[in-house]
Design an enzyme around this catalytic site. Structure first.
Site, PDB file in Angstrom:
ATOM      1  CB  SER B  10      17.825  -1.506 -23.970  1.00 41.04           C
ATOM      2  OG  SER B  10      17.664  -0.109 -24.101  1.00 41.04           O
ATOM      3  N   GLY B  11      18.148  -0.452 -20.698  1.00 41.88           N
ATOM      4  CA  GLY B  11      19.083   0.159 -19.752  1.00 41.88           C
ATOM      5  C   GLY B  11      19.404  -0.777 -18.599  1.00 41.88           C
ATOM      6  CE1 TYR B  12      24.470  -1.624 -18.340  1.00 43.53           C
ATOM      7  CE2 TYR B  12      25.315   0.240 -17.098  1.00 43.53           C
ATOM      8  CZ  TYR B  12      25.481  -0.716 -18.078  1.00 43.53           C
ATOM      9  OH  TYR B  12      26.658  -0.775 -18.787  1.00 43.53           O
ATOM     10  CB  CYS B 147      19.911   4.256  -5.830  1.00 44.29           C
ATOM     11  SG  CYS B 147      21.314   5.216  -6.428  1.00 44.29           S
ATOM     12  CG  ASN B 308      23.411   1.136  -7.986  1.00 42.82           C
ATOM     13  OD1 ASN B 308      24.092   0.175  -7.598  1.00 42.82           O
ATOM     14  ND2 ASN B 308      23.501   1.639  -9.192  1.00 42.82           N
TER      15      ASN B 308
END
Lengths: 341, 341, 341, 341
Positions: B10-12, B147, B308
C-alpha cells in the site's frame, strides 16, 4: 494602542493574524493562544516571524481581558468557545464557520450538526466592510465569511444590488492547499495534493448559503483544489435580465467600488493578467474583481480573486478591526503583493 | 509465468511494484500484502490501477509461497520481517534499508539501532545489475540500495573503477516528496513541503555508507527536498588524480555503460536538457548519468538522475528479477518517459 | 507493419506522437517532418526519446508517400497543408483545429478567418472512437477534436443521448501549460505561468462549437490555465429534465461506456481521487469521466479528465489509427499512469 | 524626500525596485525608464502595482537628474550605460553584472568579452552593508553582487574572517526561474522549466569570482534551477583548519551578525524549517544563514537563503540607499514574509 488576543494562533489563519497584528502600529498582541503548543515560541511554527517577536503561545485558561479577541478555530469548535470568549473582549472577531449563517436550519443542513447557540446568530455582523461598514463601526461581535464566500459576495454584489440578476448563479471556486488547514491528513500530503485539480465539492459547497444570505442571489457552488498554497478564485456565471456589455458592467462595478481601498476592478483586453489572478495577491488584502460579458446569452461572468488567508481571513479581520476602531482602513495591510511570484 | 507477491503493497514503492508487475508478461501477482488495508481493493489507494486489476490487499498471515517476494516496508520493520519471509520465496527482493549494509556497525551508526540479524547481512546481493549482474543471476536474496545511493553509485563507478578518484567525494542529493513515503506527517503537508529547498540532511546522509561500500570511495553526502513528487538527482564533486577533460571522462563512461539498457550518458553542450534531469524520467527505469570537467582544479562533477520510485526502487527490483529469471532485462520496463511534463 | 509519418513533429503533440509510434509494434516511423529543425536529431528537442531512436527531422519537401500521415500544426497552418497532404497518405489524421467544424461559418466566427477549403469539411471523421468507431474503421481523413472538447464530449454524451439534457450546458475547462504549445511567448514563461489560475477564456471558448456539433447540446465554455504541464479537466453543469440521482446517472454512464477500453467511470464516495483527476492520467490514453448529482435543482455535474497531449491529442490519434487498421484498440497505448506523481 | 529613477524598470529586478521605492516614505520615484515600453503604464507589466501608481515608463533620453539612479540592465548592456548615467545622479546603484569585479581580467574570463571601462572598476563599492557599511555611507557608485554571490558571501564571511577556512570551498547554488529574467526564451517556458533540477552551471559559475573577491576564499561553484519562481539558496562545503562543533560555529556567526537587521541565524535541531529556506523569504530583505558541522571530517556546511529579487537585488539596493542617506536601514524593507506559502 489597544491590546488584542488571537485564539487558535498556531493555525494558518492564526499565524497570518499574528503576522499582520505584530506589524500593526496601533496594536499590541497581548496573547497568542494555542492549546496544543502552549509554552512554545510562536516562531517555532510560524518561521516567518523569526526575529520579529519573542512571543510564546499561552493556554486558553490563561487568557485575560483584551480589547479585541480574534478567534480562529475549526468548525464546531467555535460553538462553545465563541460565546464564552465574548465576555473577555470589547469586540470579538470570529474567523470560524460557526456564526456566519443567521439561520440555524441552514447551519444544520450545511454543517450536519445542530447549532448550540442559535440565539446568538443574529448578533454577529458579517466581516465585510464593503457591505457592512456602518454596522462594523459599532459591532461587538463580527463573523468573517469563508474565503470563497467573500470573493463571491464581492464579485456578485454590484450585479445583485443593481437588480439585474435573472436567476440562480453558478459559482466555480478554486483554492490552494492552505485552505485545508494545518492538519496532517493523507489528502493534504504533498505527493497527493501536488498538481491536482481536485473537485472536492462538485455540488452544494457550504459557501452557497453565505453567498445567498449576503447577496440575495441563489448560488450553486462547486470547488476545486488546484496547485497553489495560497489563493482563491471564484468564477460566477450570472444570468442577467437583459443583454449587458462590458461598458454597462464596468459602470456598475465602478459605482460600487470606486472608493474601496481593497477592491480593484481588473477586466482588461490585453496583457498577461487580464482578469483577477490570485498568485499576485499573496500576502495582500486585495480582492480583485473582474468580469466578462456575453450579451448573446444575457450572461455575465463575474470573477474575483484573493489570498484566502488574508482578505479571505486574517486581513479581512484586521480591516474590520480598523473600521471598528475608527482607524484608517488600510493600517497594517499595506503590502502590495509580488510579481513575478 | 511465475507467481510473485508484494509485501508493503500500500506504500508508494509497493504501488509502483504493482504497476510494473501487473503489466509484466511473465508474471502473475499472487498477493499484495498490506496489514493496514487488508480486504480493501488495491485501486483504492493506487488510483492509477483502476481498470487494470481487481486485486485486494491481503493480510501478512495469509501470505503463501511465491516464486519471488518483494518487500517494501519502512526502516527497522524489515529486521524481523525479511528473515521470516525468506522462507516463503525462491528469491526475496528487499526494497527497505535493513539489509543494504554488510557491516552491522555501520548500520547501527547510521540507523541508530543495533541490527538484529547481522549474520544475514553478507547474504544479500546488492540490487544493481550494472555492478552485480552475475551474482544477481543466481541470487536468492537481493537488497536494493537507496534511491540516491543507486544514482551516486552509477555516477561514480566509472571513475572509481578507473582508479582516478583522488580523495573523498561530496554528494549533493535532491529529491521529491514521494521519497518521504505515504505517512501523513506535518513535514510532508503540501502547504509546508511545496516549493521548498529543504536541506534535511546537511551532513552525514545515510547513503554515504552504501556509496562507500559499492564504490570504495569515501562520500560526504547532503540531501535537499525540492519541489517535485518524483525524481532524484545527485551532483558529485570528484577530485581526480590528474586533470581530466570531457573526452577522457566520456570515454570512461562509454566503456562502462555502452551495453547497459538503462543507463544513458547525458553530457551535451547545448539544448535544454544537457545534463541528467529527473523530470523527464518519471515512470522510467533509466538512470541518466553525465559529467562536467574542470581540468584547472582536477575536478570532475559527476551527475545522475532517476525516478526514485522506479530505477531507485520498484523498477530496479523488477530489473533484478528479470536478471534472476534469465529474461530480457527490459521486460516490463519499456516506458520511455514523457516530455514535456 | 505499416509506414507512418508525423508532420509538425517538433511540437509537443508531435513529440507525443513519436513517443507512442516508436513503441507501437505494428508501425514504422518513416518520417518526422519539421521545417524548423530539418536535419536535427529528434531527441534534441524530445529528450525522452534519447536511446530510443536515431531519427532526424526531415523537411516537408522530402515527404514521400506513407500509409498514415499525422499532421500536428498550428491553427490556420493546416488550411493549406492538410488538403495537400491528403494525397500522400491512405489515411490522414489531422490534430490541428482547421477541419474540426463542419460549418465554415462557425469556423470563421470562432477562428476569425474564412475557411479556404470548405468543401472538404464534411469529409473528415471526428477522431473519437467512442462516438464514431464505425466511420473511423473506413475513414481516409480524420480530424481530432480539441483536448477539452474530447473531454466534454465524453462527459456529456451519455446524458445527451439519453435525452435528459434540458438546456444549455456550462463547461468550465482547466488546462496545463503544454496546451499552449512550444512557442516561447511571454505569457508562457515559467515565472508568469507558474501557479496561475489564468482565466484566459472567460466566455465563448472555441471548443463550444465542437461540443455542440458532437453532442447536440448548446455549451457555454470558459477555460482557465492552472498549474500543471499536462492535464485537462472539464466540469460541466447540466440542467436535466427531471431530478436524477447518482444511481440513475451511473446507469447511463455504465450503459454507454462499459465496453470502452479508455473511458473509466470515476464517481466515488470516499478516497482521495473521487472524481476524474488529470494528474494521475499523465502519459495515458484514458479519459476518466464522473459526475455528481443535485436532484434538488435538477442538475448533473459531469466531469472528465485526460492528458491533453495523449487522449486529447496524440493518443487519441493512435487509437483512431488502431481502429482504422483493425488492430486491437489499445495497441501502443498500454501505459497505466503513475501515482503518486 | 529624495528623487530617484529606475533604469531598466520593466524587468523583474526593475519591477521589484518600483514596488519597494513606491512604498518608501523618504523617496519619490521620478522616472521609470524602459526603452521597450516607453509610454506604457508601469502596472501593465507589473500587475502587483495596480492601484498603487499611475506612473508610465519613459525613454532613456528623457532621463533628467536624480538623487539616486538605480540601473538594472542585462549583462554587457551596462558597460556603456552605467558610465554615462553616473553623471546624472549623486549616487548610482548598479544591479547588473558589469561593475562587480575589480579585476578586468576576471571579467573577461567569466563574461567572455573585454571590459570597456576598466578604469572605473575600482570606484564601485560592493552593495553589501554587512561587509561595506562605512564605504556605502559615502559612496557615489555602488555595484550589487549577484544574488547567489550575496548569499555565499554572507554564509562564508564569519568563517573566512575568523581565519578557519582551510582551502577551497564548494558552493552549490539553487535558484528559481525569476533569476533568468523576463526574456521569452525556450528554456524559460513553463512546460520546460517546471519541476526541473536543471544543473545549468555544473562548474565555474560566474559568481565564483565575486565570492573570492569578497571573502578571500577560493570557491568552486555550481548552480541548479529548481522549481520556484523566487528564491535562491547556497550550500557551501567549507574545509576548516580544526574540528569545529555547532557551538563554535554558532558563536562565530553570532559575533558577526548579532546587530544586523537583515541576517538571521537559522540552525535548529527540530522543526520543519531548521536551515535557511528561501520560500518563506519571498518578498523580504532577509538573508537567512545557517550551518551544520561535521567535526569528524573538519567540515562546516554553511547555508544561506534569500529572495533573489530582494536581498539578492532590489532590496539590497534599497538597503544600500538607506545606508547612503543615513536613514534607518530597514526603511521600506519591513515585510516579514509569509508562511505557509
Amino acid at each position: 494602542m489597544i491590546d488584542v488576543a488571537v485564539v487558535g494562533a498556531s493555525g494558518y489563519i492564526g499565524g497570518e493574524l499574528l503576522r499582520l497584528l505584530l506589524d500593526h502600529r496601533e496594536v499590541r498582541v497581548g496573547a497568542a493562544v494555542s492549546t496544543r503548543l502552549a509554552g512554545s515560541r510562536v516562531d517555532r511554527v510560524h518561521p516567518n516571524l523569526r526575529g520579529r517577536t519573542d512571543l510564546t503561545f499561552t493556554a486558553l485558561d490563561a487568557l485575560g481581558d483584551h480589547d479585541v479577541v480574534f478567534v480562529a478555530v475549526g468548525q464546531t469548535a467555535g460553538l462553545d468557545l465563541v460565546p464564552r470568549l465574548r465576555e473577555r473582549a470589547k469586540c470579538l472577531i470570529d474567523l470560524g464557520a460557526d456564526f456566519r449563517l443567521r439561520d440555524p436550519g441552514l447551519y444544520e443542513r450545511y454543517y450536519g450538526t445542530a447549532h448550540t447557540a442559535p440565539e446568538l446568530l443574529g448578533s454577529f455582523v458579517p466581516g465585510v466592510p464593503e457591505t457592512h461598514r456602518a454596522e462594523l463601526a459599532v459591532a461587538d461581535a463580527v463573523s468573517m465569511p469563508g474565503c470563497m464566500a467573500v470573493a463571491s459576495i464581492l464579485a456578485l454584489r454590484p450585479l445583485a444590488e443593481a437588480g439585474v440578476v435573472a436567476g440562480a448563479v453558478t459559482v466555480d471556486g478554486r483554492i490552494g492547499s492552505s485552505g485545508s488547514g494545518v492538519r496532517a491528513e493523507q489528502m493534504n500530503l504533498h505527493a497527493e495534493r501536488s498538481g491536482t485539480m481536485r473537485l472536492f465539492a462538485p455540488t452544494n459547497h457550504r459557501h452557497e448559503a453565505e453567498i445567498a444570505q449576503a447577496t440575495g442571489v441563489r448560488a450553486r457552488m462547486s470547488a476545486t483544489g488546484v496547485e497553489a498554497v495560497r489563493g482563491a478564485q471564484v468564477v460566477c456565471r450570472v444570468p442577467v435580465r437583459e443583454p449587458l456589455g462590458d461598458k454597462d458592467v464596468r459602470r456598475l462595478y465602478r459605482q460600487h467600488y470606486q472608493d474601496e481601498p481593497f477592491v480593484r476592478i481588473i477586466a482588461q483586453r490585453r496583457g498577461l493578467y487580464r482578469l483577477p489572478e490570485p498568485k499576485i495577491l499573496s500576502g495582500t488584502n486585495y480582492c480583485d474583481v473582474g468580469f466578462a460579458t456575453d450579451p448573446d446569452t444575457s450572461t455575465v461572468v463575474a470573477v474575483a480573486a484573493l489570498d484566502n488567508l488574508v482578505k479571505g481571513g486574517a486581513g479581512g479581520a484586521v480591516q474590520c478591526m480598523n473600521v471598528r476602531m475608527g482607524w484608517p482602513e488600510h493600517l497594517g495591510l499595506e503590502f502590495p503583493g509580488l510579481h513575478p511570484v
